[in-house]
Motif scaffolding. Structure first.
Motif, PDB file in Angstrom:
ATOM      1  N   ALA A 120     -74.897 -72.525  19.067  1.00  0.00           N
ATOM      2  CA  ALA A 120     -73.967 -72.859  20.151  1.00  0.00           C
ATOM      3  C   ALA A 120     -73.239 -71.615  20.630  1.00  0.00           C
ATOM      4  N   LEU A 121     -72.847 -70.752  19.707  1.00  0.00           N
ATOM      5  CA  LEU A 121     -72.192 -69.502  20.081  1.00  0.00           C
ATOM      6  C   LEU A 121     -73.134 -68.630  20.904  1.00  0.00           C
ATOM      7  N   GLU A 122     -74.372 -68.500  20.458  1.00  0.00           N
ATOM      8  CA  GLU A 122     -75.341 -67.701  21.211  1.00  0.00           C
ATOM      9  C   GLU A 122     -75.579 -68.302  22.602  1.00  0.00           C
ATOM     10  N   PHE A 123     -75.683 -69.616  22.674  1.00  0.00           N
ATOM     11  CA  PHE A 123     -75.876 -70.288  23.962  1.00  0.00           C
ATOM     12  C   PHE A 123     -74.667 -70.043  24.868  1.00  0.00           C
ATOM     13  N   ILE A 175     -72.679 -67.487  24.812  1.00  0.00           N
ATOM     14  CA  ILE A 175     -72.747 -66.091  25.246  1.00  0.00           C
ATOM     15  C   ILE A 175     -73.761 -65.949  26.382  1.00  0.00           C
ATOM     16  N   LEU A 176     -74.949 -66.503  26.194  1.00  0.00           N
ATOM     17  CA  LEU A 176     -76.026 -66.347  27.182  1.00  0.00           C
ATOM     18  C   LEU A 176     -75.745 -67.050  28.505  1.00  0.00           C
ATOM     19  N   THR A 177     -74.934 -68.101  28.478  1.00  0.00           N
ATOM     20  CA  THR A 177     -74.629 -68.849  29.696  1.00  0.00           C
ATOM     21  C   THR A 177     -73.264 -68.476  30.266  1.00  0.00           C
ATOM     22  N   ALA A 178     -72.507 -67.640  29.559  1.00  0.00           N
ATOM     23  CA  ALA A 178     -71.126 -67.292  29.936  1.00  0.00           C
ATOM     24  C   ALA A 178     -70.292 -68.561  30.061  1.00  0.00           C
ATOM     25  N   GLY A 179     -70.611 -69.536  29.227  1.00  0.00           N
ATOM     26  CA  GLY A 179     -69.918 -70.819  29.265  1.00  0.00           C
ATOM     27  C   GLY A 179     -68.659 -70.834  28.430  1.00  0.00           C
ATOM     28  N   ARG A 180     -67.769 -71.738  28.769  1.00  0.00           N
ATOM     29  CA  ARG A 180     -66.564 -71.965  27.976  1.00  0.00           C
ATOM     30  C   ARG A 180     -66.941 -72.798  26.753  1.00  0.00           C
ATOM     31  N   THR A 181     -66.179 -72.635  25.673  1.00  0.00           N
ATOM     32  CA  THR A 181     -66.454 -73.349  24.427  1.00  0.00           C
ATOM     33  C   THR A 181     -66.576 -74.850  24.658  1.00  0.00           C
ATOM     34  N   LEU A 214     -80.621 -71.173  33.204  1.00  0.00           N
ATOM     35  CA  LEU A 214     -80.927 -70.933  31.796  1.00  0.00           C
ATOM     36  C   LEU A 214     -82.016 -69.878  31.642  1.00  0.00           C
ATOM     37  N   SER A 215     -81.711 -68.855  30.869  1.00  0.00           N
ATOM     38  CA  SER A 215     -82.682 -67.803  30.568  1.00  0.00           C
ATOM     39  C   SER A 215     -83.725 -68.355  29.598  1.00  0.00           C
ATOM     40  N   ASP A 216     -84.790 -67.617  29.418  1.00  0.00           N
ATOM     41  CA  ASP A 216     -85.833 -68.038  28.473  1.00  0.00           C
ATOM     42  C   ASP A 216     -85.264 -68.178  27.069  1.00  0.00           C
ATOM     43  N   ARG A 217     -84.379 -67.269  26.668  1.00  0.00           N
ATOM     44  CA  ARG A 217     -83.787 -67.344  25.321  1.00  0.00           C
ATOM     45  C   ARG A 217     -82.895 -68.579  25.195  1.00  0.00           C
ATOM     46  N   ALA A 218     -82.122 -68.898  26.237  1.00  0.00           N
ATOM     47  CA  ALA A 218     -81.278 -70.093  26.196  1.00  0.00           C
ATOM     48  C   ALA A 218     -82.149 -71.338  26.045  1.00  0.00           C
ATOM     49  N   MET A 273     -78.658 -63.864  35.049  1.00  0.00           N
ATOM     50  CA  MET A 273     -78.536 -64.380  33.684  1.00  0.00           C
ATOM     51  C   MET A 273     -79.726 -63.960  32.827  1.00  0.00           C
ATOM     52  N   ALA A 274     -80.890 -63.796  33.433  1.00  0.00           N
ATOM     53  CA  ALA A 274     -82.045 -63.276  32.686  1.00  0.00           C
ATOM     54  C   ALA A 274     -81.774 -61.827  32.283  1.00  0.00           C
ATOM     55  N   ASP A 275     -81.184 -61.043  33.179  1.00  0.00           N
ATOM     56  CA  ASP A 275     -80.828 -59.659  32.841  1.00  0.00           C
ATOM     57  C   ASP A 275     -79.771 -59.615  31.743  1.00  0.00           C
ATOM     58  N   TRP A 276     -78.792 -60.510  31.806  1.00  0.00           N
ATOM     59  CA  TRP A 276     -77.746 -60.582  30.777  1.00  0.00           C
ATOM     60  C   TRP A 276     -78.373 -60.932  29.433  1.00  0.00           C
ATOM     61  N   SER A 277     -79.315 -61.870  29.432  1.00  0.00           N
ATOM     62  CA  SER A 277     -79.992 -62.253  28.201  1.00  0.00           C
ATOM     63  C   SER A 277     -80.762 -61.070  27.611  1.00  0.00           C
TER      64      SER A 277
END
Length: 180
Positions: A10-13, A15-21, A56-60, A156-160
């Motif tokens: 969940a933490l990694e997700f 980070i990858l989505t720049a989402g709030r907790t 959603l990036s491939d990693r997400a 977001m793919a670049d961020w990932s």
């Protein structure tokens, strides 16, 4: 990525989505469209009270594919209690277990903002859209109809890719080191 457990994913997700907790731990499978590489957070779960589309990036997507499922539980990140999501404290506790009590999950949103501003040419308004920030200028807000989804998907793919760059264990990347 080396940490195990739903809290770490969940933490990694987040980070990858720049989402709030709260957005991440409250995520439901009905909000996710894997084929479109899209997570749509409904208005009632958003700080600004408007739905937010998250590319959603491939990693997400890989994180989502590897998550455990529980019959009858609509939540993406399931908690210890049957039928419930992770607690809002799960991401913070994951950081503490990783000996990073000095940082917060929300701080990764700021890191995303700094990365985009200092190391990319992505426009500020697109970055703000990714963070689901509201437009302060009422005239601009009235005319802005789109959400730059396809462009944000590339960002977001670049961020990932940046987040997944192989670094020595324990290495902290200071964004300013990477400026020309």
């Amino acid at each position: 990525r080396q940490a195990e457990g739903v809290g770490a994913r969940a933490l990694e997700f987040a980070i990858l989505t720049a989402g709030r907790t709260g957005e991440v731990v409250g995520a439901r499978w009905s909000e996710v469209d894997k084929d479109a590489k899209l997570w749509t957070i409904p208005a009632e779960r958003m700080k600004a009270g408007r739905p937010h589309r998250v590319p959603l990036s491939d990693r997400a997507l890989a994180i989502l594919d590897a998550l455990p499922r529980e019959d009858g539980n609509p939540h993406v990140f399931i908690g210890d209690k049957k039928g419930k999501p992770l607690s809002n404290m799960a991401l913070l506790m994951t950081l503490r277990r990783m000996d990073h009590a000095d940082i917060t999950a929300h701080g990764f949103r700021s890191t995303f903002r700094d990365w985009a501003a200092e190391t990319t040419a992505y426009p500020s308004d697109m970055v703000e859209m990714a963070l689901a920030h509201t437009i302060g200028n009422k005239v601009e807000a009235a005319y802005r109809r789109g959400d730059l989804f396809e462009k944000r998907h590339r960002m977001m793919a670049d961020w990932s890719t940046f987040c997944g760059a192989v670094k020595p264990a324990g290495d902290v990347v200071k964004l300013r080191q990477h400026l020309p």
